[in-house]
Design a protein around this motif. Sequence first.
Motif, PDB file in Angstrom:
ATOM      1  N   ASP A   1      51.705  38.180  41.197  1.00 23.06           N
ATOM      2  CA  ASP A   1      50.916  38.702  42.310  1.00 23.06           C
ATOM      3  C   ASP A   1      49.491  38.188  42.205  1.00 23.06           C
ATOM      4  OD1 ASP A   1      52.937  40.577  43.485  1.00 23.06           O
ATOM      5  OD2 ASP A   1      52.774  41.498  41.499  1.00 23.06           O
ATOM      6  N   GLY A   2      49.010  37.584  43.273  1.00 25.37           N
ATOM      7  CA  GLY A   2      47.640  37.104  43.323  1.00 25.37           C
ATOM      8  C   GLY A   2      46.824  37.889  44.336  1.00 25.37           C
ATOM      9  N   TYR A   3      45.565  38.149  44.018  1.00 22.33           N
ATOM     10  CA  TYR A   3      44.718  38.913  44.925  1.00 22.33           C
ATOM     11  C   TYR A   3      43.271  38.796  44.460  1.00 22.33           C
ATOM     12  CZ  TYR A   3      45.848  42.138  41.112  1.00 22.33           C
ATOM     13  OH  TYR A   3      46.071  42.692  39.879  1.00 22.33           O
ATOM     14  N   ALA A   4      42.372  39.233  45.335  1.00 24.97           N
ATOM     15  CA  ALA A   4      40.948  39.288  45.000  1.00 24.97           C
ATOM     16  C   ALA A   4      40.545  40.748  44.835  1.00 24.97           C
ATOM     17  CB  ALA A   4      40.117  38.639  46.095  1.00 24.97           C
ATOM     18  N   LEU A   5      39.817  41.043  43.757  1.00 19.62           N
ATOM     19  CA  LEU A   5      39.345  42.408  43.529  1.00 19.62           C
ATOM     20  C   LEU A   5      38.202  42.743  44.489  1.00 19.62           C
ATOM     21  CD1 LEU A   5      39.185  42.891  39.655  1.00 19.62           C
ATOM     22  CD2 LEU A   5      40.905  43.762  41.239  1.00 19.62           C
ATOM     23  N   SER A   6      38.102  43.997  44.838  1.00 29.05           N
ATOM     24  CA  SER A   6      36.967  44.433  45.649  1.00 29.05           C
ATOM     25  C   SER A   6      35.696  44.350  44.812  1.00 29.05           C
ATOM     26  CB  SER A   6      37.185  45.869  46.131  1.00 29.05           C
ATOM     27  OG  SER A   6      37.160  46.763  45.025  1.00 29.05           O
ATOM     28  N   SER A   7      34.565  44.340  45.478  1.00 21.80           N
ATOM     29  CA  SER A   7      33.289  44.283  44.756  1.00 21.80           C
ATOM     30  C   SER A   7      33.103  45.536  43.905  1.00 21.80           C
ATOM     31  CB  SER A   7      32.125  44.128  45.745  1.00 21.80           C
ATOM     32  OG  SER A   7      32.131  45.189  46.696  1.00 21.80           O
ATOM     33  N   GLU A   8      33.617  46.691  44.389  1.00 17.70           N
ATOM     34  CA  GLU A   8      33.513  47.924  43.613  1.00 17.70           C
ATOM     35  C   GLU A   8      34.347  47.828  42.336  1.00 17.70           C
ATOM     36  OE1 GLU A   8      32.557  48.649  47.787  1.00 17.70           O
ATOM     37  OE2 GLU A   8      34.309  47.794  46.794  1.00 17.70           O
ATOM     38  N   ALA A   9      35.557  47.278  42.452  1.00 15.14           N
ATOM     39  CA  ALA A   9      36.416  47.147  41.271  1.00 15.14           C
ATOM     40  C   ALA A   9      35.794  46.180  40.275  1.00 15.14           C
ATOM     41  CB  ALA A   9      37.804  46.680  41.689  1.00 15.14           C
ATOM     42  N   LYS A  10      35.196  45.105  40.777  1.00 17.66           N
ATOM     43  CA  LYS A  10      34.543  44.150  39.877  1.00 17.66           C
ATOM     44  C   LYS A  10      33.369  44.816  39.154  1.00 17.66           C
ATOM     45  CE  LYS A  10      31.623  40.922  41.129  1.00 17.66           C
ATOM     46  NZ  LYS A  10      30.965  39.709  41.668  1.00 17.66           N
TER      47      LYS A  10
ATOM     48  N   ARG B   1      29.918  37.957  31.186  1.00 21.34           N
ATOM     49  CA  ARG B   1      29.324  38.908  32.130  1.00 21.34           C
ATOM     50  C   ARG B   1      28.550  38.192  33.227  1.00 21.34           C
ATOM     51  NH1 ARG B   1      28.622  44.150  31.671  1.00 21.34           N
ATOM     52  NH2 ARG B   1      26.495  44.018  32.493  1.00 21.34           N
ATOM     53  N   ALA B   2      27.818  37.163  32.859  1.00 20.80           N
ATOM     54  CA  ALA B   2      27.054  36.421  33.864  1.00 20.80           C
ATOM     55  C   ALA B   2      27.988  35.751  34.876  1.00 20.80           C
ATOM     56  CB  ALA B   2      26.179  35.375  33.179  1.00 20.80           C
ATOM     57  N   LYS B   3      29.068  35.178  34.386  1.00 19.59           N
ATOM     58  CA  LYS B   3      30.015  34.507  35.284  1.00 19.59           C
ATOM     59  C   LYS B   3      30.698  35.501  36.211  1.00 19.59           C
ATOM     60  CE  LYS B   3      30.938  30.758  32.007  1.00 19.59           C
ATOM     61  NZ  LYS B   3      31.945  30.179  31.066  1.00 19.59           N
ATOM     62  N   LEU B   4      31.050  36.662  35.681  1.00 20.97           N
ATOM     63  CA  LEU B   4      31.674  37.675  36.525  1.00 20.97           C
ATOM     64  C   LEU B   4      30.693  38.204  37.569  1.00 20.97           C
ATOM     65  CD1 LEU B   4      33.705  39.729  33.869  1.00 20.97           C
ATOM     66  CD2 LEU B   4      34.647  38.334  35.716  1.00 20.97           C
ATOM     67  N   ALA B   5      29.442  38.417  37.146  1.00 20.76           N
ATOM     68  CA  ALA B   5      28.441  38.946  38.074  1.00 20.76           C
ATOM     69  C   ALA B   5      28.136  37.949  39.186  1.00 20.76           C
ATOM     70  CB  ALA B   5      27.168  39.312  37.313  1.00 20.76           C
ATOM     71  N   GLU B   6      28.108  36.662  38.847  1.00 23.60           N
ATOM     72  CA  GLU B   6      27.768  35.627  39.834  1.00 23.60           C
ATOM     73  C   GLU B   6      28.921  35.310  40.774  1.00 23.60           C
ATOM     74  OE1 GLU B   6      26.606  32.344  37.479  1.00 23.60           O
ATOM     75  OE2 GLU B   6      24.750  33.280  36.755  1.00 23.60           O
ATOM     76  N   ALA B   7      30.142  35.626  40.355  1.00 25.10           N
ATOM     77  CA  ALA B   7      31.302  35.271  41.171  1.00 25.10           C
ATOM     78  C   ALA B   7      31.257  35.995  42.510  1.00 25.10           C
ATOM     79  CB  ALA B   7      32.585  35.616  40.430  1.00 25.10           C
ATOM     80  N   GLU B   8      31.328  35.233  43.576  1.00 20.96           N
ATOM     81  CA  GLU B   8      31.324  35.831  44.904  1.00 20.96           C
ATOM     82  C   GLU B   8      32.565  36.693  45.098  1.00 20.96           C
ATOM     83  OE1 GLU B   8      31.350  34.030  49.353  1.00 20.96           O
ATOM     84  OE2 GLU B   8      29.941  33.130  47.946  1.00 20.96           O
ATOM     85  N   GLN B   9      33.665  36.248  44.490  1.00 24.14           N
ATOM     86  CA  GLN B   9      34.925  36.975  44.589  1.00 24.14           C
ATOM     87  C   GLN B   9      35.674  36.808  43.271  1.00 24.14           C
ATOM     88  OE1 GLN B   9      38.154  35.541  47.305  1.00 24.14           O
ATOM     89  NE2 GLN B   9      37.659  37.374  48.487  1.00 24.14           N
ATOM     90  N   LEU B  10      36.148  37.900  42.699  1.00 23.25           N
ATOM     91  CA  LEU B  10      36.905  37.828  41.459  1.00 23.25           C
ATOM     92  C   LEU B  10      38.390  37.833  41.792  1.00 23.25           C
ATOM     93  CD1 LEU B  10      37.217  37.795  38.424  1.00 23.25           C
ATOM     94  CD2 LEU B  10      36.954  40.284  38.404  1.00 23.25           C
ATOM     95  N   GLN B  11      39.019  36.690  41.572  1.00 24.80           N
ATOM     96  CA  GLN B  11      40.449  36.572  41.841  1.00 24.80           C
ATOM     97  C   GLN B  11      41.241  36.874  40.568  1.00 24.80           C
ATOM     98  OE1 GLN B  11      40.588  32.575  43.368  1.00 24.80           O
ATOM     99  NE2 GLN B  11      40.252  33.245  45.482  1.00 24.80           N
TER     100      GLN B  11
END
Length: 644
Positions: free
Chosen positions: A73-82, A100-110
Amino acid sequence: MRTGLECSLEGRAMPLQIESEVFPPSGGTAAVGVLNQLGRPSSDRLMLLIREAVQNSWDARKTEGGQVLFRVDGYALSSEAKHHLLQTVFAEDAPKLALRAKLAEAEQLQVLALSDFGTVGLGGPTRGDVVAAQGEPTHFVDFLRNLGRPPDRVQSGGTYGFGKAAYYLASSLQTICVYSRYQAGGMVRSRFIAAALGDQFEGPGSSGRKHTGRHWWGRLSEDVAEPVAGGEADALNSLLGGPVREGEQTGTTVFILQPWFEPLKPEQAMERLGRVLLHYFWPKLIDGPNGAPSMQFATSWQGDDIPLPSPDQAPGLPLMMRAFRSAVSGTAEQLGRVEDIRSLRPDQQLGRVGFVKTFATGVTPAQGLVEAGEEAEALPAPQLRSPIHHVALMRAPHFVVRYLEGAPLSYDSMDYAGVFIANEDLDPAFANAEPPTHDDWVHDLLADKHERSFVRRSLARVKEAAKAFAAPVSQEAPPYVSASMVDFARLLGGLIPSVEPPGGGDGRQRERDSEERGSRGSRGGGREGRGGAPLQLEFQGRPKLEMYGAVPAMKVSFQISGPAGSTAAVTATTKIVIPDGFETDPPQGASQPVVLAWTATDGTVIQDKGASCKLAVLDQPYTVIVSMPDEAVVSLSLDADDGA
């Protein structure tokens, strides 16, 4: 407004703590060494991931006869979940990883979630230095702690225990999260932990210690990150969008953070993963009791299921499945063969190969994944292409290790497929011959000379068997049979049609001449049409072997030239070629070639059956369809007369 899940996490979960592994005094393996265990494989990262993950899930099945469900299953997490993921799981950063920096900068976490059901989960000790109790599994430490430990289950898919690096390689962050439900003490329990592989580094100060680059996030106990358990683990699984397992259900979900989808779009990558599943694991769809599946597969993107291609319609797979059934049962189909592959010294059955041939569709399947362009060329969908002349190599788990290309058939309008299944008694030898990527059998990897010989001979003899199956039938000639009869016997079994104009000469010479002319376009017989201009027939290209309904048939295209607006009566004469010419008195009960239909360019049937047909002289070709008896060489000649 906060969700119940967010309140639950804030109310009962403290941020996880990080453990960064230190090199022991005697030395150890750096994280980069783990990643390099797979070498530089030709397969892409997601293909490696799927092949490793499916094999791990199969090895973790609850019972030998039980069915396993494997989901991607593939999906993008919501900004709240991230945000909550950063606050709870990755509150502490890993040195040299900048997670942490990479996760924070990611526009969308897939996220790519790989889940199995009908499996035992990751139970047992959580520390690599703890001895498991009698009968207690070691699944958790085998997957998340130890390196290079093979599974202890017979006929398993995994071999070296290094393939787990595929999970980290599939993440652009080299980071995964793992949630599992397992049974212990008569109860179903839950575990959650995160892990990453980064660069090795040294701690600060003069007393700093060297670190391997392996990291875990959990609850620190004696400097070891233990997995979180119970409801907290269940909540973190929900935070990451993992499937909920009810009641007594056990199994594991591995979350790949920011998977390597490029150069494809996520939806395209997910569709391609479905094709990878089918390409390498189709035997699991038919190898259960009475031909039922022993595994089921499912894929989705953003909650929408992506239907997997039907194996009955995927290029080449229907033929492969027939060959598989022949190899398993030991019973050959019509136009097929089953052969035991043996070693003579020592006398040992190495396995069995089943072959099946059929008429090719004549269509080269499209990629079926993306439009033509750079993306299609970068990651083509794995599939067999016509003409098919391949043998699927597999051992006891019935996963396709690779497709061995065999000798092509003597006529390109036919396909054949083979399946070689290694002897179960020799499964350890073939398993040890697989590199960590499980995509080949390399006999040089084996230290035992007998095992090395078994694998080498198996591959050589499967190639020989494929070559013999693809070749026209060869027979030993008794003393009284002429050389020409032997030559003709080699033609039998190839189902090679011929088209020829009427004329003199012996049958063999006419057949050879027509083969040569057929590739250029041969002229058939003709008569003078109205207005004095002759009617002429010219064959278009080579004959094609295809199924017409349920009947094997030869399709021959031809063009009529003559006065515009006139009509030609075209007569087809069919014969079976024999060494001294043509059959005139066929054996009793033997089938003979007959005209099945006359069709237009678009396939419209102009006349059903009949050796003669009236056709308008048009600037377009026609097709005559002739039945093909088994194991025969058929000759066709056409004659045209004024049809007025």
